[in-house]
Structure formats: C-alpha cells, structure tokens
Design an enzyme around this catalytic site. Structure first.
Site, short mmCIF file in Angstrom:
data_model
loop_
_atom_site.label_atom_id
_atom_site.label_comp_id
_atom_site.label_asym_id
_atom_site.label_seq_id
_atom_site.Cartn_x
_atom_site.Cartn_y
_atom_site.Cartn_z
N GLY A 24 -11.74 -65.38 33.31
CA GLY A 24 -11.81 -66.61 34.09
C GLY A 24 -12.16 -66.39 35.55
O GLY A 24 -12.09 -67.30 36.36
N GLU B 233 -3.25 -64.83 28.93
CA GLU B 233 -2.68 -66.06 29.50
C GLU B 233 -1.32 -66.36 28.88
O GLU B 233 -0.43 -66.89 29.54
CB GLU B 233 -3.66 -67.23 29.32
CG GLU B 233 -4.81 -67.12 30.33
CD GLU B 233 -6.10 -67.80 29.92
OE1 GLU B 233 -6.11 -68.57 28.94
OE2 GLU B 233 -7.12 -67.53 30.57
N GLU C 276 -9.41 -57.15 26.76
CA GLU C 276 -9.51 -58.28 27.69
C GLU C 276 -8.78 -57.94 28.99
O GLU C 276 -7.60 -58.27 29.14
CB GLU C 276 -8.84 -59.51 27.05
CG GLU C 276 -9.55 -60.05 25.85
CD GLU C 276 -9.84 -61.53 26.03
OE1 GLU C 276 -10.95 -61.93 25.76
OE2 GLU C 276 -8.94 -62.25 26.49
N SER D 11 -15.24 -63.14 31.29
CA SER D 11 -16.43 -63.57 32.03
C SER D 11 -17.74 -63.16 31.38
O SER D 11 -18.72 -62.87 32.09
CB SER D 11 -16.35 -63.10 33.49
OG SER D 11 -15.20 -63.63 34.13
N ASN E 299 -13.03 -69.03 22.56
CA ASN E 299 -11.65 -69.46 22.83
C ASN E 299 -11.72 -70.68 23.73
O ASN E 299 -12.00 -70.57 24.92
CB ASN E 299 -10.91 -68.30 23.52
CG ASN E 299 -9.53 -68.69 23.99
OD1 ASN E 299 -9.02 -69.76 23.66
ND2 ASN E 299 -8.91 -67.81 24.78
N TRP E 300 -11.50 -71.85 23.15
CA TRP E 300 -11.66 -73.10 23.90
C TRP E 300 -10.50 -73.37 24.84
O TRP E 300 -10.54 -74.32 25.62
CB TRP E 300 -11.85 -74.27 22.93
CG TRP E 300 -13.18 -74.30 22.23
CD1 TRP E 300 -14.16 -73.34 22.26
CD2 TRP E 300 -13.68 -75.35 21.40
NE1 TRP E 300 -15.23 -73.73 21.49
CE2 TRP E 300 -14.97 -74.97 20.95
CE3 TRP E 300 -13.17 -76.58 20.98
CZ2 TRP E 300 -15.75 -75.76 20.11
CZ3 TRP E 300 -13.95 -77.38 20.14
CH2 TRP E 300 -15.22 -76.97 19.72
N LYS E 301 -9.43 -72.58 24.70
CA LYS E 301 -8.23 -72.77 25.55
C LYS E 301 -7.78 -74.24 25.49
O LYS E 301 -7.99 -74.90 24.47
CB LYS E 301 -8.50 -72.29 26.98
CG LYS E 301 -9.05 -70.85 26.97
CD LYS E 301 -9.04 -70.18 28.30
CE LYS E 301 -9.65 -68.78 28.14
NZ LYS E 301 -9.62 -67.99 29.34
N HIS F 14 -2.99 -63.11 23.83
CA HIS F 14 -3.93 -63.35 24.94
C HIS F 14 -3.18 -63.21 26.28
O HIS F 14 -2.02 -63.59 26.39
CB HIS F 14 -4.53 -64.75 24.82
CG HIS F 14 -5.67 -64.98 25.76
ND1 HIS F 14 -5.47 -65.30 27.08
CD2 HIS F 14 -7.01 -64.90 25.58
CE1 HIS F 14 -6.66 -65.41 27.67
NE2 HIS F 14 -7.60 -65.17 26.78
N GLY G 257 -14.49 -67.32 26.81
CA GLY G 257 -13.73 -68.48 27.26
C GLY G 257 -14.65 -69.58 27.75
O GLY G 257 -15.22 -70.34 26.96
P1 PGA Z 1 -13.55 -66.19 30.13
O1 PGA Z 1 -12.26 -66.09 29.18
O2 PGA Z 1 -14.74 -65.91 29.26
O3 PGA Z 1 -13.52 -67.60 30.65
O4 PGA Z 1 -13.38 -65.16 31.19
C1 PGA Z 1 -12.18 -65.05 28.23
C2 PGA Z 1 -10.88 -65.16 27.47
O5 PGA Z 1 -9.90 -65.68 27.98
O6 PGA Z 1 -10.81 -64.72 26.31
#
Ligand code: PGA
Length: 256
Positions: free
Chosen positions: A173, A98, A167, A212, A9-11, A96, A233
């Site tokens: 993050g 976020e 998640e 993470s 997931n490149w966000k 997600h 991420g």
């Molecule tokens: P992260 O993000 O690996 O940076 O913790 C995971 C995600 O948002 O799917």
C-alpha cells in the site's frame, strides 16, 4: 513447470454495483484464461455469494481474505473456512500483515488458521514478511524463518496444498514495491527453508510476491526465477491494471 497465480485482494473495498462492473470488465478483457496461469479474486465476506455468481464459468477462482482457526463453535463474529468452502471459495488469505498489525494476529494463530483452512478443503495463501524496522536491523531472514516455521508447525508438507506469499510490510500500500532483486533473494530464501523440510514440496510450492505490484513493474518482478505470481491489492481494483498484470504473468510463464 509450476503454475502461476494472480491473486486480487480487494480488502475492505467494493459494493454490489462496483463489484459487478469490475468482474464484467475482467471477463470482457479475458474471455479465456491461459492454461497454467490462475486468477483468484478475494472480496470482503458479504460479497462472496455475489462473486460466486458473477464468476460462474469464468475460470476465475474465488478466495476469501481471512477465516477462523475453528471449523465451528461459539466464536461470535468469526467465519468458518467450512462456510467459505460451501459458498464456493477454494482459497483463503491467511496472516496478511494488515491482520497482524491491526488485529494483532500472531504466528501461532496463522498456523492454526492455515490448518483449519486445509481441513475445510481450502488452499491457504500464507503471508509472511518483515517490517521496515526489521529489514533495517538486518533481521529479515530471521523474521521470515520464524513465520515460516510457525506455519509449518501446523501443516503437513507431504500432502497439504498451500500457496506462500512474501509480503514485506513496507511495500504494501505504499506504492514502493520491493526491487526484483530483493524479491528474488527472499523468495529463494523461503524456498530453500521449505526444502530443508521437503525438497519435492519446495520444488512444487507456488511462492508469490505482494506489495505495490502494478502494471508498470509487473514484468520485471515476474521475470525473476523464483516468483510464481503476485498478491495484488490496490491494482486489483482497477480492471485495466489487473488485466495488464495478468498478461505480464502470462508472458513470464511462456518465456520460462
Ligand atoms: P498493494 O497490497 O498491492 O496495495 O500494495 C498488496 C497486499 O496487501 O496484498
């Protein structure tokens, strides 16, 4: 045996030059993917045509990070899952944390988006997970059950293809992944809850963990019995890390 999935997931990261470098590095390190261990990259919307081109004949799947709950219509600024499908995506991340947090997306919207994605020919990668406060209050299972039931209020288990991702918000993050034991407990809970509706569907359902995941903790997580891969991420933006995580997943697949 269930397939394994590694989803990057490149966000809201990347640009034309860095996307190209990252994919060229991935393709150089992994000239052929391992059978049964799938890789998906999910760039931001504007880069989907670029990625479709870069990923040609790589075996790496293209996914999106979000999609509308409608197939078309007067929804300014939204992107239809049909459009994503036409441009070469075969999956889309839905719900997600976020998006739940910053865009105030709720369980019902997640369910409707999942259904629209399926109707457009995409596999929804449905994210569920609790916050730190919910975990501390002992409400994790209640929250997971509520989110899962909301999604299953829309999807029809008998013939729909989905991927589930656990998640926990507190692990995303933060650099602090859930322990393998926590991941196993929650994944087993989710699979058992799905099995109450449809045992065969639950047996075949890929359930991923995200939060993470890095090269240094991937093996210990992937060795848990219920985990079928990771939603990655920040480590997905580093070719060396992402390749190492993929190799850890391949190793766990061979051992299983
Ligand atoms: P992260 O993000 O690996 O940076 O913790 C995971 C995600 O948002 O799917």
């Amino acid at each position: 045996m269930r397939k394994k999935w590694l989803v990057g997931n490149w966000k809201m990261h990347g640009n034309l030059a860095s996307n190209r470098t990252l994919i060229e590095q991935l393709r150089a390190e992994l000239p052929a993917l391992t059978e049964g261990v799938e890789m998906v990259v999910c760039p931001a919307f504007p880069y989907i045509p670029q990625l479709a081109e870069l990923l040609k004949s790589s075996g790496i799947h293209l996914g999106a990070q979000n999609a509308s709950d409608h197939l078309n219509g007067m929804y300014t600024g939204e992107v239809s899952p049909l459009m994503l499908h036409e441009l070469g995506c075969d999956s889309v991340i839905i719900g997600h944390s976020e998006r739940r947090y910053y865009q105030h997306e709720n369980d019902g919207l997640m369910g409707r988006k999942s259904l629209a994605a399926i109707d457009a020919g995409l596999v929804p990668i449905i994210c569920v997970g609790e916050t730190a406060e919910e975990r501390d209050a002992g409400r994790t299972h209640e929250v997971l059950a509520r989110q899962l039931d909301a999604a299953f209020g829309y999807i029809r288990t008998a013939h729909d293809k989905i991927i589930l991702a656990y998640e926990p918000r507190w692990a995303i993050g933060t650099g602090i992944a859930a322990t393998p034991e926590i991941v196993q407990e929650e994944l087993a809970f989710l699979r058992a809850r799905v099995a109450q509706r449809d045992q065969a569907f639950a047996d075949n359902l890929p359930i991923l963990y995200g939060g993470s995941v890095k090269a240094s903790n991937a093996s210990s997580l992937f060795n848990m019995p219920d985990i079928d891969g990771g939603l990655i991420g920040s480590a997905a933006l580093d070719a060396n890390e992402f390749v190492a995580i993929y190799k850890a997943l391949v190793a766990s697949h061979k051992e299983a």
